[in-house]
Design an enzyme around this catalytic site. Structure first.
Site, short mmCIF file in Angstrom:
data_model
loop_
_atom_site.label_atom_id
_atom_site.label_comp_id
_atom_site.label_asym_id
_atom_site.label_seq_id
_atom_site.Cartn_x
_atom_site.Cartn_y
_atom_site.Cartn_z
N SER A 278 87.92 -47.91 -54.32
CA SER A 278 87.87 -48.04 -55.90
C SER A 278 89.18 -47.09 -55.43
CB SER A 278 87.22 -47.18 -55.86
OG SER A 278 87.35 -46.50 -57.57
N ASP B 286 84.94 -56.62 -61.42
CA ASP B 286 84.98 -55.15 -60.52
C ASP B 286 85.37 -54.38 -62.63
OD1 ASP B 286 85.45 -52.58 -60.58
OD2 ASP B 286 85.92 -53.03 -58.28
N HIS C 260 81.39 -53.00 -59.64
CA HIS C 260 82.64 -52.11 -58.26
C HIS C 260 82.43 -51.56 -56.88
CE1 HIS C 260 85.32 -48.79 -58.67
NE2 HIS C 260 84.73 -48.37 -58.36
#
Length: 499
Positions: free
Chosen positions: A217, A438, A466
């Site tokens: 991320s 995602d 995610h």
């Protein structure tokens, strides 16, 4: 990514620091001393809690780094680190450094929790993570006490009218004042460019010639910035659930709104396949959820001495969409709330915002805006913020909002665009992994970051959730471990099915 909590920190009082957001140049810095690894009780949080530990082999330490890299001989801050030593008897390959996202996630708290999924990697590497500057034990940005944070995090986002806008603005003026008062000198220096410099200090301190790295991320932006600043120091780097650092606040908000709405619809579709507890079909289930949120905006549910507000319920809903593994719990939590019991949704929200049972908070909700806003010079106007919100609400009545633009528009320190430009030309190969389902880092960002880096190869994961490496996908884990352990770069166009 915490865009869904935009109403928590929408608008802050105006004012700018005179200190630079990022140093213009980097002076000569002596090599760091080796890290003195010891018991993790030595790096407790301000509330006295040490990081979770699964076994006695886990070690922790501190590393002093310049507060301002333009003044390398000046004031220092300590970074908190954690290490899971390699377990195998074969040739050790050095260390792999992890950043699990945010910005604002504590690597010290997270690495040990992820250890079981990293067993293969740990046979050859020491696994290392850290709290980046401005996070938790590393001069973490703290803006208010538990009661004050409760007020901010419980703010409603619906309905998006003048009342909610006024309430958010008033609350966040108070939040801004608390940040300026309590976070102090660290605020101008928490950006990703400085965090990347810190990572190179970590690399040197653990004795690695190259940085082997897994970023997830926000950690993909940190890795991209590192590879831009130190391309010759890049070892084996994997960037999972990538950000596109070039997007504007509006572009990011709309992309993430689409991502969460898509994940929500996938959850509903999955739920109704087997006697869904929140509705017999997808349309009915959606109507029930929307009605629940509207009812909570009018009258929150009592949960002990607290309340489940619409804002907290929306946060809990979004939090559970990050992984398919939490969908069954989300179904039960929504079903409970529809029957007047809000404990489960409140639990999901608390987990997301970093609230402990005793009412104290981690720095998740304060480190995030501090890093986000210093990483960009963009400061949207009020008209642009409202336009963003209007467009987002058309995409999703549940998840639409103004994003981080409203907050950064009036953040108390200036921002810099340096972390928005990445180009790793000259680095070793980088592996980028993008997930089709995602919600927080939409797949469209994966090929864009791959192209910007110049030295990257894209792997596509067809599943939900995610992040892909720790999703349970044997295909993704196999490709990543083959690269990190054996140096085998995935083939161009590599794809992994849903787990």
């Amino acid at each position: 990514m915490r865009r869904v909590l935009a109403a928590v920190l929408l608008v802050m009082a105006a004012g700018c620091s005179t200190a630079p957001a990022e140093p213009a140049t980097q002076g000569t810095i002596a090599e760091p001393d080796p890290i003195d690894w010891g018991p993790c009780t030595d790096i407790k949080r301000p509330d006295g809690e040490p990081p979770a530990r699964q076994d006695a082999s886990v070690r922790c330490g501190k590393l002093a780094v310049p507060l301002d890299y333009a003044k390398p001989g000046g004031e220092k801050i300590d970074l908190a680190l954690i290490k899971l030593p390699a377990t195998g008897k074969g040739t050790k390959l050095g260390s792999v450094v992890f950043n699990f996202g945010g910005p604002g996630a504590s690597g010290v708290d997270t690495l040990d929790q992820a250890a079981k999924a990293l067993t293969s990697l740990r046979t050859r590497y020491d696994l290392i993570s850290f709290d980046p500057r401005g996070v938790e034990r590393s001069s973490g940005v703290r803006c208010g006490d538990g009661a004050e944070m409760d007020r901010f995090t419980s703010l409603d986002t619906l309905p998006p009218n003048d009342r909610t806008h006024r309430e958010s603005a008033a609350a966040n003026k108070e939040f801004a004042a608390l940040c300026r008062e309590n976070a102090g000198k660290i605020l101008p220096y928490v950006g990703t460019v400085n965090a990347a410099r810190d990572m190179d200090r970590i690399r040197a301190a653990v004795g690695d010639a190259k940085l082997n790295y897994v970023g997830m991320s926000y950690g993909t932006q940190l890795g991209g910035v590192y590879a831009t600043q130190f391309p010759k120091n890049v070892g084996r780097m994997v960037l999972d659930a990538p950000l596109d650092p070039t997007v504007t606040f509006e572009q990011r908000t709309l992309a993430q709104t689409r991502g969460f709405q898509k994940a929500y619809e996938s959850f509903l579709k999955s739920c109704v396949k087997n006697q869904c507890a929140i509705g017999k079909d997808q349309a009915t289930a959606n109507t029930n959820v929307e009605n629940l949120m509207n009812e909570l905006a009018a009258k929150p549910l009592k949960v002990g001495n607290r309340e489940l507000t619409q804002g907290l319920a929306s946060t809990g809903l979004a939090a559970a969409l990050y992984s398919e593994m939490t969908w069954p719990f989300l179904e039960q939590a929504l079903s409970d709330a529809l029957r007047g019991r809000g404990q489960a949704l409140l639990y999901l929200a608390d987990t997301y915002i970093g609230r402990d049972q005793d009412g104290t908070y981690s720095t998740q909700m304060t480190s995030f805006p501090a890093i986000t806003c210093v990483d960009t010079a963009e400061r949207p106007t009020e008209a642009q913020v409202r336009r963003t919100e209007e467009a987002a609400l058309k995409i999703s009545p549940l998840f639409g909002g103004e994003g981080s633009g409203g907050l950064c528009r009036v953040w108390p320190v200036k921002g810099s665009d340096q972390a928005r430009h990445v180009d790793a030309t000259g680095s070793a190969p980088i592996v980028v992994i993008g997930g089709k389902g995602d919600p927080a880092t939409p797949y469209e960002w994966a090929p864009k970051l791959t192209a910007q880096l110049k030295t990257a190869t894209l792997v596509t994961y067809e599943g939900e959730g995610h992040g892909a490496y720790l999703s349970g996908s044997k295909c993704v884990a196999g490709l990543v471990d083959a690269y990190l352990i054996d140096g085998k770069v995935p083939q161009k166009g590599a794809t992994c099915p849903a787990a």
